[in-house]
Design a protein around this motif. Structure first.
Motif, PDB file in Angstrom:
ATOM      1  N   LEU A 289       0.810  -0.927   0.289  1.00  0.00           N
ATOM      2  CA  LEU A 289       0.160   0.036  -0.041  1.00  0.00           C
ATOM      3  C   LEU A 289       0.977   1.041   0.007  1.00  0.00           C
ATOM      4  CD1 LEU A 289      -2.618   1.427  -0.330  1.00  0.00           C
ATOM      5  CD2 LEU A 289      -2.149   1.059   2.636  1.00  0.00           C
ATOM      6  N   LEU A 290       1.643   1.257   1.176  1.00  0.00           N
ATOM      7  CA  LEU A 290       2.044   2.674   1.035  1.00  0.00           C
ATOM      8  C   LEU A 290       3.771   2.802  -0.951  1.00  0.00           C
ATOM      9  CD1 LEU A 290       3.500   4.493   3.070  1.00  0.00           C
ATOM     10  CD2 LEU A 290       5.323   3.459   3.664  1.00  0.00           C
ATOM     11  N   GLN A 291       3.923   1.951  -0.627  1.00  0.00           N
ATOM     12  CA  GLN A 291       4.317   1.614  -2.260  1.00  0.00           C
ATOM     13  C   GLN A 291       3.268   1.960  -3.442  1.00  0.00           C
ATOM     14  OE1 GLN A 291       5.397  -2.226  -2.270  1.00  0.00           O
ATOM     15  NE2 GLN A 291       8.464  -1.360  -2.100  1.00  0.00           N
ATOM     16  N   ILE A 292       2.295   1.908  -3.395  1.00  0.00           N
ATOM     17  CA  ILE A 292       1.234   2.606  -4.411  1.00  0.00           C
ATOM     18  C   ILE A 292       1.120   3.455  -4.159  1.00  0.00           C
ATOM     19  CG2 ILE A 292      -1.041   2.281  -5.144  1.00  0.00           C
ATOM     20  CD1 ILE A 292      -0.534  -1.282  -4.906  1.00  0.00           C
ATOM     21  N   LEU A 293       0.747   4.063  -2.781  1.00  0.00           N
ATOM     22  CA  LEU A 293       0.108   5.670  -2.151  1.00  0.00           C
ATOM     23  C   LEU A 293       1.789   6.057  -3.085  1.00  0.00           C
ATOM     24  CD1 LEU A 293      -1.181   4.863   0.453  1.00  0.00           C
ATOM     25  CD2 LEU A 293      -2.118   5.357  -1.125  1.00  0.00           C
ATOM     26  N   SER A 294       2.451   6.072  -2.917  1.00  0.00           N
ATOM     27  CA  SER A 294       3.827   6.535  -3.164  1.00  0.00           C
ATOM     28  C   SER A 294       4.504   7.151  -4.667  1.00  0.00           C
ATOM     29  CB  SER A 294       4.882   6.419  -3.121  1.00  0.00           C
ATOM     30  OG  SER A 294       5.749   5.228  -3.188  1.00  0.00           O
ATOM     31  N   GLN A 295       3.471   5.922  -5.604  1.00  0.00           N
ATOM     32  CA  GLN A 295       3.506   6.049  -6.948  1.00  0.00           C
ATOM     33  C   GLN A 295       2.028   6.953  -7.497  1.00  0.00           C
ATOM     34  OE1 GLN A 295       5.203   2.403  -8.878  1.00  0.00           O
ATOM     35  NE2 GLN A 295       4.841   2.031  -6.929  1.00  0.00           N
ATOM     36  N   ILE A 296       0.893   6.743  -6.827  1.00  0.00           N
ATOM     37  CA  ILE A 296      -0.283   7.748  -7.626  1.00  0.00           C
ATOM     38  C   ILE A 296      -0.492   9.116  -6.576  1.00  0.00           C
ATOM     39  CG2 ILE A 296      -1.124   5.432  -8.219  1.00  0.00           C
ATOM     40  CD1 ILE A 296      -3.437   5.544  -5.601  1.00  0.00           C
ATOM     41  N   GLY A 297       0.965   9.502  -6.069  1.00  0.00           N
ATOM     42  CA  GLY A 297       0.213  10.459  -5.157  1.00  0.00           C
ATOM     43  C   GLY A 297       2.057  11.117  -4.328  1.00  0.00           C
TER      44      GLY A 297
ATOM     45  N   MET B   9      -1.892  11.140   5.422  1.00  0.00           N
ATOM     46  CA  MET B   9      -2.791  11.921   4.865  1.00  0.00           C
ATOM     47  C   MET B   9      -2.170  11.651   3.281  1.00  0.00           C
ATOM     48  SD  MET B   9      -6.263  11.959   3.535  1.00  0.00           S
ATOM     49  CE  MET B   9      -7.101  13.212   5.827  1.00  0.00           C
ATOM     50  N   TYR B  10      -2.774  11.272   1.859  1.00  0.00           N
ATOM     51  CA  TYR B  10      -2.290  10.973   0.913  1.00  0.00           C
ATOM     52  C   TYR B  10      -2.690  11.759   0.014  1.00  0.00           C
ATOM     53  CZ  TYR B  10       2.169   8.390   1.691  1.00  0.00           C
ATOM     54  OH  TYR B  10       2.493   7.650   2.787  1.00  0.00           O
ATOM     55  N   ASN B  11      -2.785  12.627  -1.192  1.00  0.00           N
ATOM     56  CA  ASN B  11      -2.944  13.576  -2.066  1.00  0.00           C
ATOM     57  C   ASN B  11      -3.161  12.441  -3.067  1.00  0.00           C
ATOM     58  OD1 ASN B  11      -3.904  15.684  -0.589  1.00  0.00           O
ATOM     59  ND2 ASN B  11      -1.449  16.153  -0.041  1.00  0.00           N
ATOM     60  N   LEU B  12      -4.129  11.584  -4.109  1.00  0.00           N
ATOM     61  CA  LEU B  12      -4.310  11.568  -5.110  1.00  0.00           C
ATOM     62  C   LEU B  12      -4.451  11.978  -6.538  1.00  0.00           C
ATOM     63  CD1 LEU B  12      -6.347   8.300  -3.791  1.00  0.00           C
ATOM     64  CD2 LEU B  12      -3.897   8.527  -3.003  1.00  0.00           C
ATOM     65  N   THR B  13      -2.016  11.679  -7.941  1.00  0.00           N
ATOM     66  CA  THR B  13      -3.026  12.772  -8.275  1.00  0.00           C
ATOM     67  C   THR B  13      -2.544  12.046  -9.370  1.00  0.00           C
ATOM     68  OG1 THR B  13      -0.394  12.715  -8.037  1.00  0.00           O
ATOM     69  CG2 THR B  13      -1.421  14.620  -7.319  1.00  0.00           C
ATOM     70  N   ALA B  14      -3.243  10.008  -9.291  1.00  0.00           N
ATOM     71  CA  ALA B  14      -2.815  10.090 -11.112  1.00  0.00           C
ATOM     72  C   ALA B  14      -4.335   9.793 -11.249  1.00  0.00           C
ATOM     73  CB  ALA B  14      -2.675   8.199 -10.167  1.00  0.00           C
ATOM     74  N   LYS B  15      -3.816   9.364 -12.967  1.00  0.00           N
ATOM     75  CA  LYS B  15      -4.875   9.053 -13.800  1.00  0.00           C
ATOM     76  C   LYS B  15      -5.613   8.085 -13.345  1.00  0.00           C
ATOM     77  CE  LYS B  15      -3.112  12.727 -17.206  1.00  0.00           C
ATOM     78  NZ  LYS B  15      -2.671  12.976 -18.319  1.00  0.00           N
ATOM     79  N   LYS B  16      -6.424   8.093 -13.337  1.00  0.00           N
ATOM     80  CA  LYS B  16      -7.527   6.819 -13.963  1.00  0.00           C
ATOM     81  C   LYS B  16      -6.512   5.329 -14.813  1.00  0.00           C
ATOM     82  CE  LYS B  16     -11.377   4.265 -15.347  1.00  0.00           C
ATOM     83  NZ  LYS B  16     -12.506   4.658 -16.407  1.00  0.00           N
ATOM     84  N   GLU B  17      -5.849   5.465 -15.815  1.00  0.00           N
ATOM     85  CA  GLU B  17      -5.022   4.845 -16.402  1.00  0.00           C
ATOM     86  C   GLU B  17      -4.144   3.834 -15.074  1.00  0.00           C
ATOM     87  OE1 GLU B  17      -5.242   7.980 -17.706  1.00  0.00           O
ATOM     88  OE2 GLU B  17      -6.841   6.520 -19.694  1.00  0.00           O
ATOM     89  N   LEU B  18      -3.751   5.173 -14.661  1.00  0.00           N
ATOM     90  CA  LEU B  18      -2.286   4.273 -13.655  1.00  0.00           C
ATOM     91  C   LEU B  18      -2.898   3.683 -12.356  1.00  0.00           C
ATOM     92  CD1 LEU B  18       1.162   4.320 -12.581  1.00  0.00           C
ATOM     93  CD2 LEU B  18       0.489   6.072 -11.741  1.00  0.00           C
ATOM     94  N   ILE B  19      -3.793   3.672 -12.267  1.00  0.00           N
ATOM     95  CA  ILE B  19      -4.954   3.037 -11.366  1.00  0.00           C
ATOM     96  C   ILE B  19      -4.998   1.964 -11.782  1.00  0.00           C
ATOM     97  CG2 ILE B  19      -7.135   3.195  -9.391  1.00  0.00           C
ATOM     98  CD1 ILE B  19      -5.025   5.709  -8.465  1.00  0.00           C
ATOM     99  N   LEU B  20      -5.737   1.705 -12.745  1.00  0.00           N
ATOM    100  CA  LEU B  20      -6.238   0.456 -13.667  1.00  0.00           C
ATOM    101  C   LEU B  20      -4.990  -0.694 -13.748  1.00  0.00           C
ATOM    102  CD1 LEU B  20      -8.125   1.661 -16.072  1.00  0.00           C
ATOM    103  CD2 LEU B  20      -9.574   0.623 -13.633  1.00  0.00           C
ATOM    104  N   HIS B  21      -4.009   0.006 -13.565  1.00  0.00           N
ATOM    105  CA  HIS B  21      -2.402  -0.983 -13.964  1.00  0.00           C
ATOM    106  C   HIS B  21      -1.995  -1.570 -12.489  1.00  0.00           C
ATOM    107  CE1 HIS B  21       1.479  -1.839 -14.539  1.00  0.00           C
ATOM    108  NE2 HIS B  21       1.903  -1.300 -13.425  1.00  0.00           N
ATOM    109  N   PHE B  22      -2.842  -0.774 -11.454  1.00  0.00           N
ATOM    110  CA  PHE B  22      -2.401  -0.537 -10.341  1.00  0.00           C
ATOM    111  C   PHE B  22      -3.224  -2.485  -9.793  1.00  0.00           C
ATOM    112  CE2 PHE B  22       0.783   2.437  -9.497  1.00  0.00           C
ATOM    113  CZ  PHE B  22       2.141   2.078  -9.315  1.00  0.00           C
ATOM    114  N   VAL B  23      -4.654  -1.911 -10.343  1.00  0.00           N
ATOM    115  CA  VAL B  23      -5.784  -2.800 -10.477  1.00  0.00           C
ATOM    116  C   VAL B  23      -5.370  -4.377 -10.767  1.00  0.00           C
ATOM    117  CG1 VAL B  23      -7.460  -3.609 -10.629  1.00  0.00           C
ATOM    118  CG2 VAL B  23      -7.473  -1.239  -9.969  1.00  0.00           C
TER     119      VAL B  23
END
Length: 207
Positions: free
Chosen positions: A22-30, A65-79
């Protein structure tokens, strides 16, 4: 699958190794919503420029708290990556809890001696034991270096005098020897201990 422990398996396939915790993903999407100590004010001050600008996610572990800045495509990639990881974990669990691994676990040693102590089992239970032992020989022992079988009895019964190299021929020979054993054999109160001591007489052996 290779006969390795789950801890070693996770070193290659774990979420952290593949940057999917979770921490690694959050650092890549926000980015983390920072709180810094302002000397002139003498207190912690949180930046507020991101409030309402980005979706936010609060980590339950530390309350950050994390501010999420990633586009939908990157989120779907992690999904997609996480779904593949879940499927891999399921396969590992199914493998760990199937066939001979249900009884013997995963054999990781290179040289083993299996000590057979049937006690006073019934004829049907004796056959079930031999079925399980035949299974572990074919499924797991075939992947190690050396092995031997010893039966606890008043007169110790050994398949071989010393552990010998694994091959298709030696595994078949061991299975044949196993199924030729008599159901009942004379035993003494010390038979089990003597069989274990004999199995451990070679320093490179695991029992």
């Amino acid at each position: 699958q290779p006969l390795i422990s789950s801890s070693k398996w996770l070193q290659h396939h774990g979420l952290k190794r593949n940057k999917l915790s979770l921490l690694q993903i959050l650092s890549q999407i926000g980015f983390r919503h920072r709180k810094d100590y302002v000397t002139t004010l003498g207190k912690l001050v949180a930046s507020r420029y991101a409030d309402g600008l980005f979706p936010q996610y609060k980590r339950a572990q530390d309350g950050s708290m994390y501010n999420l800045t990633a586009k939908k495509e990157l989120i779907l990639h992690f999904v997609d990556c996480l779904m593949r990881a879940i499927e891999l974990y399921k396969q590992r669990m199914e493998w760990l809890t199937s066939e001979s691994r249900q009884i013997f676990g995963v054999i990781q040693e290179r040289c083993i001696v299996i000590v057979l102590d049937f006690g006073t089992v019934s004829s049907a239970e004796f056959d079930l034991c031999r079925d399980a032992l035949s299974m572990v020989l074919v499924e797991q022992v075939t992947q190690i270096a050396k092995f031997n079988l010893i039966r606890a009895a008043q007169d110790l019964m050994k398949w071989q005098q010393k552990p010998i190299p694994v091959s298709e021929h030696t595994v078949k020979s061991a299975v044949t020897w196993l199924w030729k054993l008599d159901h009942m054999t004379a035993a003494s109160p010390t038979s089990s201990a003597e069989a274990l001591l004999e199995a451990r007489s070679d320093d490179v052996v695991s029992s």
